[in-house]
Design an enzyme around this catalytic site. Structure first.
Site, PDB file in Angstrom:
ATOM      1  N   HIS A  41    -110.536  -3.442  41.503  1.00 23.74           N
ATOM      2  CA  HIS A  41    -111.678  -4.235  41.017  1.00 23.74           C
ATOM      3  C   HIS A  41    -112.201  -5.183  42.116  1.00 23.74           C
ATOM      4  O   HIS A  41    -112.276  -6.396  41.921  1.00 23.74           O
ATOM      5  CB  HIS A  41    -111.287  -5.030  39.758  1.00 23.74           C
ATOM      6  CG  HIS A  41    -112.464  -5.287  38.853  1.00 23.74           C
ATOM      7  ND1 HIS A  41    -112.412  -5.162  37.485  1.00 23.74           N
ATOM      8  CD2 HIS A  41    -113.740  -5.677  39.128  1.00 23.74           C
ATOM      9  CE1 HIS A  41    -113.585  -5.460  36.969  1.00 23.74           C
ATOM     10  NE2 HIS A  41    -114.415  -5.772  37.950  1.00 23.74           N
ATOM     11  N   THR A  76    -117.188   2.363  38.930  1.00 25.33           N
ATOM     12  CA  THR A  76    -117.087   0.977  39.419  1.00 25.33           C
ATOM     13  C   THR A  76    -117.569   0.018  38.334  1.00 25.33           C
ATOM     14  O   THR A  76    -117.867  -1.134  38.629  1.00 25.33           O
ATOM     15  CB  THR A  76    -117.925   0.755  40.702  1.00 25.33           C
ATOM     16  OG1 THR A  76    -119.291   1.080  40.409  1.00 25.33           O
ATOM     17  CG2 THR A  76    -117.433   1.582  41.867  1.00 25.33           C
ATOM     18  N   SER A  77    -117.652   0.509  37.090  1.00 24.24           N
ATOM     19  CA  SER A  77    -118.224  -0.341  36.036  1.00 24.24           C
ATOM     20  C   SER A  77    -117.147  -1.026  35.197  1.00 24.24           C
ATOM     21  O   SER A  77    -116.816  -2.187  35.447  1.00 24.24           O
ATOM     22  CB  SER A  77    -119.178   0.465  35.168  1.00 24.24           C
ATOM     23  OG  SER A  77    -119.912  -0.408  34.353  1.00 24.24           O
ATOM     24  N   ARG A  78    -116.577  -0.317  34.224  1.00 18.63           N
ATOM     25  CA  ARG A  78    -115.477  -0.861  33.431  1.00 18.63           C
ATOM     26  C   ARG A  78    -114.540   0.304  33.073  1.00 18.63           C
ATOM     27  O   ARG A  78    -115.007   1.404  32.728  1.00 18.63           O
ATOM     28  CB  ARG A  78    -115.974  -1.514  32.136  1.00 18.63           C
ATOM     29  CG  ARG A  78    -116.567  -2.901  32.306  1.00 18.63           C
ATOM     30  CD  ARG A  78    -115.549  -3.965  32.726  1.00 18.63           C
ATOM     31  NE  ARG A  78    -116.136  -5.296  32.865  1.00 18.63           N
ATOM     32  CZ  ARG A  78    -116.620  -5.798  33.998  1.00 18.63           C
ATOM     33  NH1 ARG A  78    -116.589  -5.089  35.111  1.00 18.63           N
ATOM     34  NH2 ARG A  78    -117.114  -7.023  34.029  1.00 18.63           N
ATOM     35  N   ASP A 118    -112.749   1.849  40.723  1.00 21.15           N
ATOM     36  CA  ASP A 118    -112.537   0.442  41.070  1.00 21.15           C
ATOM     37  C   ASP A 118    -112.057  -0.317  39.836  1.00 21.15           C
ATOM     38  O   ASP A 118    -111.723  -1.494  39.926  1.00 21.15           O
ATOM     39  CB  ASP A 118    -113.845  -0.184  41.583  1.00 21.15           C
ATOM     40  CG  ASP A 118    -113.643  -1.613  42.090  1.00 21.15           C
ATOM     41  OD1 ASP A 118    -112.730  -1.799  42.930  1.00 21.15           O
ATOM     42  OD2 ASP A 118    -114.358  -2.522  41.641  1.00 21.15           O
ATOM     43  N   GLU A 137    -106.272  -2.248  33.320  1.00 18.06           N
ATOM     44  CA  GLU A 137    -106.120  -3.004  34.574  1.00 18.06           C
ATOM     45  C   GLU A 137    -105.662  -4.443  34.365  1.00 18.06           C
ATOM     46  O   GLU A 137    -105.167  -5.090  35.296  1.00 18.06           O
ATOM     47  CB  GLU A 137    -107.433  -3.002  35.371  1.00 18.06           C
ATOM     48  CG  GLU A 137    -108.541  -3.832  34.729  1.00 18.06           C
ATOM     49  CD  GLU A 137    -109.808  -3.888  35.576  1.00 18.06           C
ATOM     50  OE1 GLU A 137    -110.323  -2.829  35.950  1.00 18.06           O
ATOM     51  OE2 GLU A 137    -110.286  -5.008  35.855  1.00 18.06           O
TER      52      GLU A 137
HETATM   53  P1  NAD Z   1    -127.411  -4.144  33.874  1.00 15.58           P
HETATM   54  O1  NAD Z   1    -127.373  -4.810  32.543  1.00 15.58           O
HETATM   55  O2  NAD Z   1    -128.443  -4.547  34.867  1.00 15.58           O
HETATM   56  O3  NAD Z   1    -127.539  -2.549  33.674  1.00 15.58           O
HETATM   57  C1  NAD Z   1    -126.825  -1.824  32.736  1.00 15.58           C
HETATM   58  C2  NAD Z   1    -127.649  -0.602  32.375  1.00 15.58           C
HETATM   59  O4  NAD Z   1    -126.865   0.210  31.495  1.00 15.58           O
HETATM   60  C3  NAD Z   1    -128.952  -0.966  31.615  1.00 15.58           C
HETATM   61  O5  NAD Z   1    -130.064  -0.320  32.222  1.00 15.58           O
HETATM   62  C4  NAD Z   1    -128.702  -0.460  30.212  1.00 15.58           C
HETATM   63  O6  NAD Z   1    -129.878  -0.027  29.545  1.00 15.58           O
HETATM   64  C5  NAD Z   1    -127.742   0.695  30.489  1.00 15.58           C
HETATM   65  N1  NAD Z   1    -127.018   1.128  29.307  1.00 15.58           N
HETATM   66  C6  NAD Z   1    -126.599   0.380  28.256  1.00 15.58           C
HETATM   67  N2  NAD Z   1    -125.980   1.171  27.345  1.00 15.58           N
HETATM   68  C7  NAD Z   1    -126.004   2.422  27.848  1.00 15.58           C
HETATM   69  C8  NAD Z   1    -125.531   3.673  27.370  1.00 15.58           C
HETATM   70  N3  NAD Z   1    -124.932   3.791  26.161  1.00 15.58           N
HETATM   71  N4  NAD Z   1    -125.731   4.763  28.133  1.00 15.58           N
HETATM   72  C9  NAD Z   1    -126.373   4.666  29.330  1.00 15.58           C
HETATM   73  N5  NAD Z   1    -126.852   3.515  29.830  1.00 15.58           N
HETATM   74  C10 NAD Z   1    -126.669   2.408  29.088  1.00 15.58           C
HETATM   75  O7  NAD Z   1    -125.941  -4.333  34.467  1.00 15.58           O
HETATM   76  P2  NAD Z   1    -125.499  -4.200  36.011  1.00 15.58           P
HETATM   77  O8  NAD Z   1    -125.595  -5.524  36.657  1.00 15.58           O
HETATM   78  O9  NAD Z   1    -126.170  -3.027  36.623  1.00 15.58           O
HETATM   79  O10 NAD Z   1    -123.934  -3.916  35.818  1.00 15.58           O
HETATM   80  C11 NAD Z   1    -123.482  -2.706  35.229  1.00 15.58           C
HETATM   81  C12 NAD Z   1    -122.001  -2.828  34.925  1.00 15.58           C
HETATM   82  O11 NAD Z   1    -121.260  -2.928  36.158  1.00 15.58           O
HETATM   83  C13 NAD Z   1    -121.603  -4.127  34.177  1.00 15.58           C
HETATM   84  O12 NAD Z   1    -121.719  -3.949  32.782  1.00 15.58           O
HETATM   85  C14 NAD Z   1    -120.182  -4.355  34.603  1.00 15.58           C
HETATM   86  O13 NAD Z   1    -119.338  -3.792  33.621  1.00 15.58           O
HETATM   87  C15 NAD Z   1    -120.042  -3.565  35.899  1.00 15.58           C
HETATM   88  N6  NAD Z   1    -119.723  -4.422  37.052  1.00 15.58           N
HETATM   89  C16 NAD Z   1    -118.626  -4.126  37.807  1.00 15.58           C
HETATM   90  C17 NAD Z   1    -118.306  -4.918  38.900  1.00 15.58           C
HETATM   91  C18 NAD Z   1    -117.112  -4.623  39.792  1.00 15.58           C
HETATM   92  O14 NAD Z   1    -116.724  -5.477  40.601  1.00 15.58           O
HETATM   93  N7  NAD Z   1    -116.517  -3.457  39.717  1.00 15.58           N
HETATM   94  C19 NAD Z   1    -119.109  -6.013  39.225  1.00 15.58           C
HETATM   95  C20 NAD Z   1    -120.237  -6.269  38.442  1.00 15.58           C
HETATM   96  C21 NAD Z   1    -120.538  -5.478  37.350  1.00 15.58           C
END
Ligand code: NAD
Length: 327
Positions: free
Chosen positions: A295, A232-234, A258, A263
Site C-alpha cells: 500500500h 492499486t485501489s482496495r 498494492d 492487509e
Molecule cells: P474517484 O472518486 O475520483 O474515482 C472513482 C471512480 O470509480 C468514479 O469515476 C466512480 O464513478 C467509479 N465507480 C464507482 N463505482 C463503480 C463501479 N461499481 N464500477 C465501476 N466504476 C465505479 O476516486 P480516485 O481518487 O480515482 O480513487 C480511486 C480509488 O483508489 C479510491 O477509492 C481508493 O480506494 C484507491 N486509492 C488507493 C491508493 C493507494 O495508495 N493504493 C491511494 C488513493 C486512492
C-alpha cells in the site's frame, strides 16, 4: 483543535509537523491502530485522525462519541473503513482528502505493469550476482496492447493519460461516463466487454457493497488467457482465493497488487522477524509472476504534503463551523 492521530508513522509526523505551524491544532501522535482496544486513547480530543486500516466501526464510534469526539478526519481518499451511518447517528462528522495526487497512484500502477512485464526486479538481483542470462526475462511491447481500466475517476484518468502515451488502446468501465476521459481517448464499454478484450485489467473504483469481490471467479472466467491483473485501489475488490485459482490455471499470467483484502494485519509494519499466519497471502508470495507492494502507491512527497495540508485545513474548517470535504 486537539487531535488524536492514530497509526502514526515517523514519515507522517515529519509532514504533519512541517505543516502544523500554519494551524492552531495540537496533535497527539499515537502509534497504535484505532480499534475497540485503543479508542480510549482519544480521550480529550475532539478530532480523531485515521488512515486506511484504522477500524472506525459502530463499536469504535460509540466509544469515541462517549469521549466527546466530534470529527473523524481521514488522511486518505477511501472511506470504506468508516461506518458512516453509525457516525451520523452519533453526530460525528467525517471528512477526508478526496484528491491529493492522482499521479502518485497512477504512476505506481504503471510501475507495477512495467516491472511485471519486463521483470526488472528479477534482473536487478541477477546482475548483482553477475548472472547476465536473459532466460525468463522475456517481456512484451506495451505499445498496441489493450488496457481495461475499471473506474475512470481522478486516478483512472491519470492512468489512462499515461497509457495513451505508451500507445495503448484504453477501454474504460465506470458507472458514469466522463467527457474528460473520452477526450483522453478512453473507449467506454461494458464490464464484460472490457474483461473479454483487455490484455491488462487495472482497478481504480472505490470499495463499497456494489464493488466487493468485483473480480471473482465469474469475472476471471471472462478475461483473456494470460491476462495481467493490477489492483492499486482496495483489496476487497478482488476475491483473492479466486485469483489464486486463476494463477494456478495460468488464466492470470501476471498479478500486481498494492492492496490486499486482509492487509490490515500486515501492511505498514515491519514483520520481517514474524511468522505470517495468513496462508492466502503467503500462497500469493510463492508465485514468480506476482508482485506485491505494501500500500505504497500514494507515497510520494507531493502526495504527503498535500495530505497533511488538506487534513489540517479540513479540521480547521470544522472548527470554524464549515464542513469541508465531508464524506
Ligand atoms: P474517484 O472518486 O475520483 O474515482 C472513482 C471512480 O470509480 C468514479 O469515476 C466512480 O464513478 C467509479 N465507480 C464507482 N463505482 C463503480 C463501479 N461499481 N464500477 C465501476 N466504476 C465505479 O476516486 P480516485 O481518487 O480515482 O480513487 C480511486 C480509488 O483508489 C479510491 O477509492 C481508493 O480506494 C484507491 N486509492 C488507493 C491508493 C493507494 O495508495 N493504493 C491511494 C488513493 C486512492
Amino acid at each position: 483543535m486537539k487531535i488524536a492521530f492514530f497509526s502514526a508513522k515517523p514519515y507522517e509526523k515529519d509532514f504533519f509537523n512541517h505543516a502544523l505551524p500554519d494551524f492552531q491544532h495540537e496533535i497527539n501522535y499515537l502509534e497504535v491502530k484505532l480499534d475497540t482496544h485503543t479508542a480510549n486513547f482519544a480521550a480529550g480530543a475532539e478530532a480523531v485522525c485515521v488512515f486506511v486500516n484504522d477500524i472506525v466501526n459502530a463499536a469504535v464510534l460509540t466509544q469515541l462519541a462517549a469521549q466527546g469526539v466530534k470529527l473523524i478526519a481521514l488522511r486518505c481518499a477511501g472511506y470504506n473503513n468508516v461506518d458512516l451511518k453509525a457516525a451520523a447517528q452519533h453526530g460525528i462528522a467525517v471528512v477526508r482528502v478526496p484528491a491529493y495526487s492522482p499521479y502518485s497512484v497512477a504512476e505506481h500502477t504503471i510501475a507495477l505493469i512495467l516491472t511485471l512485464n519486463r521483470k526488472t526486479h528479477r534482473a536487478y538481483n541477477r546482475v548483482r550476482e553477475n548472472n547476465f542470462s536473459l532466460d525468463g526475462l522475456l517481456g512484451f511491447d506495451l505499445h498496441g496492447k489493450t488496457v481495461g481500466l475499471i473506474g475512470l475517476g481522478k486516478i483512472g484518468l491519470a492512468t489512462a493519460q499515461i497509457l495513451k502515451g505508451f500507445g495503448c488502446k484504453v477501454l474504460g468501465y465506470d458507472v458514469q461516463t466522463t467527457a474528460e476521459a473520452v477526450a483522453v481517448g478512453v473507449e467506454f464499454t461494458t464490464f464484460d466487454a472490457l474483461l473479454q478484450q483487455s490484455d491488462i485489467v487495472s482497478l481504480h473504483c472505490p470499495l463499497n457493497p456494489h464493488t466487493k469481490y468485483l473480480i471473482n471467479e465469474q469475472a476471471i472466467g471472462k478475461m483473456k488467457n494470460g491476462v495481467m491483473l493490477i489492483n492499486t485501489s482496495r483489496g476487497g475488490l478482488i476475491d483473492t482465493k479466486a485469483v489464486i485459482q486463476g494463477l494456478k490455471s495460468k488464466k492470470i499470467a501476471y498479478l500486481g497488487l498494492d492492496v490486499y483484502e486482509e492487509e490490515g494485519d500486515l501492511f505498514f509494519e515491519d514483520l520481517s522477524t514474524e511468522v505470517i499466519a495468513d496462508d492466502t497471502f503467503t500462497r500469493l508470495l510463492t508465485f514468480p509472476n506476482v508482485l506485491i507492494t505494501g500500500h505504497q502507491a500514494f507515497f510520494t512527497q507531493n502526495a504527503m504534503q498535500s495530505i497533511a495540508q488538506t487534513t489540517l485545513q479540513n479540521i480547521r474548517s470544522f472548527e470554524q463551523g464549515e464542513l469541508r470535504n465531508q464524506v
